[in-house]
Design a protein around this motif. Structure first.
Motif, PDB file in Angstrom:
ATOM      1  N   TYR A   1       0.795  -1.065  -0.028  1.00 26.94           N
ATOM      2  CA  TYR A   1       0.130  -0.126   0.046  1.00 26.94           C
ATOM      3  C   TYR A   1       0.869   1.170   0.128  1.00 26.94           C
ATOM      4  O   TYR A   1       0.381   2.328  -0.533  1.00 26.94           O
ATOM      5  CB  TYR A   1      -1.059   0.109   1.267  1.00 26.94           C
ATOM      6  N   ARG A   2       2.028   1.156   0.464  1.00 23.48           N
ATOM      7  CA  ARG A   2       2.863   2.354   0.742  1.00 23.48           C
ATOM      8  C   ARG A   2       3.530   2.485  -0.889  1.00 23.48           C
ATOM      9  O   ARG A   2       3.444   3.611  -1.324  1.00 23.48           O
ATOM     10  CB  ARG A   2       4.117   1.832   1.497  1.00 23.48           C
ATOM     11  N   GLN A   3       3.765   1.428  -1.437  1.00 27.73           N
ATOM     12  CA  GLN A   3       3.967   1.548  -3.009  1.00 27.73           C
ATOM     13  C   GLN A   3       2.838   2.308  -3.487  1.00 27.73           C
ATOM     14  O   GLN A   3       3.308   3.032  -4.809  1.00 27.73           O
ATOM     15  CB  GLN A   3       4.396   0.267  -3.514  1.00 27.73           C
ATOM     16  N   GLU A   4       1.650   1.996  -3.293  1.00 25.65           N
ATOM     17  CA  GLU A   4       0.605   2.583  -3.794  1.00 25.65           C
ATOM     18  C   GLU A   4       0.517   4.012  -3.577  1.00 25.65           C
ATOM     19  O   GLU A   4      -0.529   4.708  -3.989  1.00 25.65           O
ATOM     20  CB  GLU A   4      -0.639   1.816  -3.808  1.00 25.65           C
ATOM     21  N   GLY A   5       1.148   4.388  -2.743  1.00 25.18           N
ATOM     22  CA  GLY A   5       1.052   5.887  -2.237  1.00 25.18           C
ATOM     23  C   GLY A   5       0.019   6.204  -1.096  1.00 25.18           C
ATOM     24  O   GLY A   5      -0.265   7.330  -0.967  1.00 25.18           O
ATOM     25  N   LYS A   6      -0.308   5.138  -0.705  1.00 20.61           N
ATOM     26  CA  LYS A   6      -1.249   5.366   0.608  1.00 20.61           C
ATOM     27  C   LYS A   6      -0.447   5.570   1.820  1.00 20.61           C
ATOM     28  O   LYS A   6       0.500   5.044   1.941  1.00 20.61           O
ATOM     29  CB  LYS A   6      -1.971   4.108   0.771  1.00 20.61           C
ATOM     30  N   LYS A   7      -1.300   6.078   2.691  1.00 18.46           N
ATOM     31  CA  LYS A   7      -0.888   6.454   4.002  1.00 18.46           C
ATOM     32  C   LYS A   7      -1.038   5.496   5.139  1.00 18.46           C
ATOM     33  O   LYS A   7      -2.362   5.054   5.170  1.00 18.46           O
ATOM     34  CB  LYS A   7      -1.368   7.535   4.512  1.00 18.46           C
ATOM     35  N   VAL A   8      -0.153   4.586   5.529  1.00 16.34           N
ATOM     36  CA  VAL A   8      -0.346   3.275   6.247  1.00 16.34           C
ATOM     37  C   VAL A   8       0.235   3.260   7.408  1.00 16.34           C
ATOM     38  O   VAL A   8       1.235   3.993   7.915  1.00 16.34           O
ATOM     39  CB  VAL A   8       0.247   2.197   5.311  1.00 16.34           C
ATOM     40  N   MET A   9      -0.768   2.843   8.511  1.00 19.11           N
ATOM     41  CA  MET A   9      -0.362   2.579   9.709  1.00 19.11           C
ATOM     42  C   MET A   9      -0.618   1.219  10.336  1.00 19.11           C
ATOM     43  O   MET A   9      -1.233   0.578   9.981  1.00 19.11           O
ATOM     44  CB  MET A   9      -1.108   3.696  10.772  1.00 19.11           C
ATOM     45  N   LEU A  10       0.447   0.627  11.218  1.00 21.63           N
ATOM     46  CA  LEU A  10       0.337  -0.406  11.875  1.00 21.63           C
ATOM     47  C   LEU A  10      -0.080  -0.154  13.219  1.00 21.63           C
ATOM     48  O   LEU A  10       0.414   0.772  14.089  1.00 21.63           O
ATOM     49  CB  LEU A  10       1.471  -1.111  11.779  1.00 21.63           C
ATOM     50  N   ALA A  11      -0.705  -1.298  13.999  1.00 19.39           N
ATOM     51  CA  ALA A  11      -1.119  -1.093  15.343  1.00 19.39           C
ATOM     52  C   ALA A  11      -0.637  -2.316  15.933  1.00 19.39           C
ATOM     53  O   ALA A  11      -0.939  -3.562  15.274  1.00 19.39           O
ATOM     54  CB  ALA A  11      -2.477  -1.002  15.596  1.00 19.39           C
ATOM     55  N   ALA A  12       0.155  -2.336  17.269  1.00 24.29           N
ATOM     56  CA  ALA A  12       0.770  -3.647  17.483  1.00 24.29           C
ATOM     57  C   ALA A  12      -0.016  -4.244  18.684  1.00 24.29           C
ATOM     58  O   ALA A  12      -0.047  -3.827  20.018  1.00 24.29           O
ATOM     59  CB  ALA A  12       2.108  -3.092  18.100  1.00 24.29           C
ATOM     60  N   GLY A  13      -1.146  -4.810  17.920  1.00 23.38           N
ATOM     61  CA  GLY A  13      -2.337  -5.215  19.165  1.00 23.38           C
ATOM     62  C   GLY A  13      -1.836  -6.536  19.906  1.00 23.38           C
ATOM     63  O   GLY A  13      -2.534  -7.073  20.755  1.00 23.38           O
ATOM     64  N   ASP A  14      -0.799  -7.186  19.510  1.00 21.39           N
ATOM     65  CA  ASP A  14      -0.092  -8.288  20.430  1.00 21.39           C
ATOM     66  C   ASP A  14       0.632  -7.677  21.449  1.00 21.39           C
ATOM     67  O   ASP A  14       1.876  -7.675  21.260  1.00 21.39           O
ATOM     68  CB  ASP A  14       0.569  -9.147  19.530  1.00 21.39           C
TER      69      ASP A  14
ATOM     70  N   ILE B   1      -5.147   3.694   5.642  1.00 25.47           N
ATOM     71  CA  ILE B   1      -5.407   2.169   5.950  1.00 25.47           C
ATOM     72  C   ILE B   1      -4.550   1.791   7.127  1.00 25.47           C
ATOM     73  O   ILE B   1      -3.394   2.222   7.437  1.00 25.47           O
ATOM     74  CB  ILE B   1      -4.964   1.213   4.973  1.00 25.47           C
ATOM     75  N   LEU B   2      -5.164   1.170   8.062  1.00 23.65           N
ATOM     76  CA  LEU B   2      -4.521   0.754   9.591  1.00 23.65           C
ATOM     77  C   LEU B   2      -4.521  -0.677   9.533  1.00 23.65           C
ATOM     78  O   LEU B   2      -5.608  -1.427   9.510  1.00 23.65           O
ATOM     79  CB  LEU B   2      -5.443   1.392  10.565  1.00 23.65           C
ATOM     80  N   LEU B   3      -3.510  -1.316   9.657  1.00 32.82           N
ATOM     81  CA  LEU B   3      -3.376  -2.757   9.842  1.00 32.82           C
ATOM     82  C   LEU B   3      -3.198  -3.237  11.226  1.00 32.82           C
ATOM     83  O   LEU B   3      -2.253  -2.843  11.821  1.00 32.82           O
ATOM     84  CB  LEU B   3      -2.291  -3.250   8.830  1.00 32.82           C
TER      85      LEU B   3
END
Ligand code: GDP
Length: 304
Positions: free
Chosen positions: A127-140, A188-190
């Motif tokens: 998604y980063r390659q597609e130019g999107k703003k991406v965030m990750l959440a460390a839910g573990d 997008i948030l993963l």
């Protein structure tokens, strides 16, 4: 699809070596032939029920169309496999879903070691390659090291990671992430989660709480709850899937490590026994080793 072909080398080898062996001894399509075919399919982890079903349907078709030659029989088997996948999945959502406007949230579930974090990293890269703003959440927050590993992926693919203290409430980490993602207009948030199947009640409560908080903040999210399964674990993966299906509303499967297994047939077992679409497949450990799942490409890949 060079990578796809390479990734499926092992599955192809078992599958097609066995089939070749079957056809090398081919005299006629008799009971023995169908027994051997069933055995070959079971060894490729298609699953017992699915193997018997393919064999039975093939039996009927051979009779009906009066198929006799080797090449006709092998062609029919390939068609059967592709059709089986497509027909079963006809009314199903095969694509990943995104928010029409605003933040999209994908929740990743699955037991430790199946490749969840790696998949999140790969998808973030895409998604980063597609130019999107991406965030990750460390839910573990439960497993020592899980957060660090996600942070490392964040660094590698250059995306923001929201984390909380060790043993903190994962739902609170997710809440913080959503707030930040919306404030800063992320696309997008993963979300990574802990997959402790040992305690199903806890797991169910934890996932329910995370989902509830996401939906409270964004009514149409999470758009996907993706269950990650390790293809090298064969039928075990199916058992895990059934257990996860009991505790949360899985919308699709990520099947990892297809490059390291001769058990590619597990894809068909997932389709027939779980009725869940495989949406992504992992074909290696690197950031670009992730593919959308395409049934035709997959089945043909097994037979090359
Ligand atoms: P998690 O515990 O579910 O988050 O699993 P990880 O993401 O930490 O992955 C566990 C191991 O599997 C790591 O060594 C990964 O590099 C490896 N891995 C993940 N996906 C794949 C894949 O598609 N192919 C291969 N060969 N290895 C993978």
């Amino acid at each position: 699809s060079e990578k796809y072909n390479k990734g499926l080398e092992k599955s192809r080898k078992t599958f097609s070596d066995k089939l070749n062996e079957l056809f090398a001894n081919f005299r006629t399509v008799d009971e023995d032939f169908f027994d051997d075919l069933e055995e070959t399919l079971i060894e490729a982890d298609v699953g017992f029920d699915t193997a018997v079903r393919i064999s039975d349907e093939l039996k009927q078709e051979v009779k009906l169309k009066n198929v006799k030659s080797k090449s006709e029989v092998s062609q029919t088997i390939i068609e059967k496999l592709v059709n089986l996948y497509e027909i079963e999945g006809q009314n199903e959502d095969k694509e990943l879903h995104f928010s029409e406007k605003g933040l999209t949230v994908f929740l990743f579930v699955g037991v430790n070691g199946v490749g969840k974090t790696t998949t999140i990293g790969k998808l973030a890269h895409r998604y980063r390659q597609e130019g999107k703003k991406v965030m990750l959440a460390a839910g573990d927050t439960f497993r020592a090291g899980a957060t660090e590993q996600l942070v490392e992926w964040g660094r590698r693919v250059d995306v923001t990671v929201v984390r909380g203290p060790e043993k903190s409430d994962p739902a609170s980490v997710v809440f913080d992430a959503i707030k930040k993602a919306r404030d800063d207009n992320y696309d997008i948030l993963l979300v990574d989660t802990a997959g402790r199947l040992q305690n199903k009640v806890n797991l169910m409560n934890e996932l329910a709480k995370i989902s509830r908080i996401i939906t409270r903040e964004i009514p149409d999210a999470p758009q996907e709850i993706l269950l990650t399964l390790d293809a090298t674990t064969g039928q075990n993966a199916l058992t895990q899937a059934k257990q996860f299906r009991d505790v949360t509303h899985v919308t699709g499967i990520v099947l990892t490590k297809l490059d390291g297994t001769a058990r590619g047939g597990i894809v068909l077992a997932i389709r027939n026994e779980l009725h869940l679409p495989v949406k992504l497949v992992g074909l290696g450990e690197q950031m670009d080793d992730l593919r959308d799942f395409k049934p035709e490409e997959f089945v043909l890949g097994l037979f090359k």
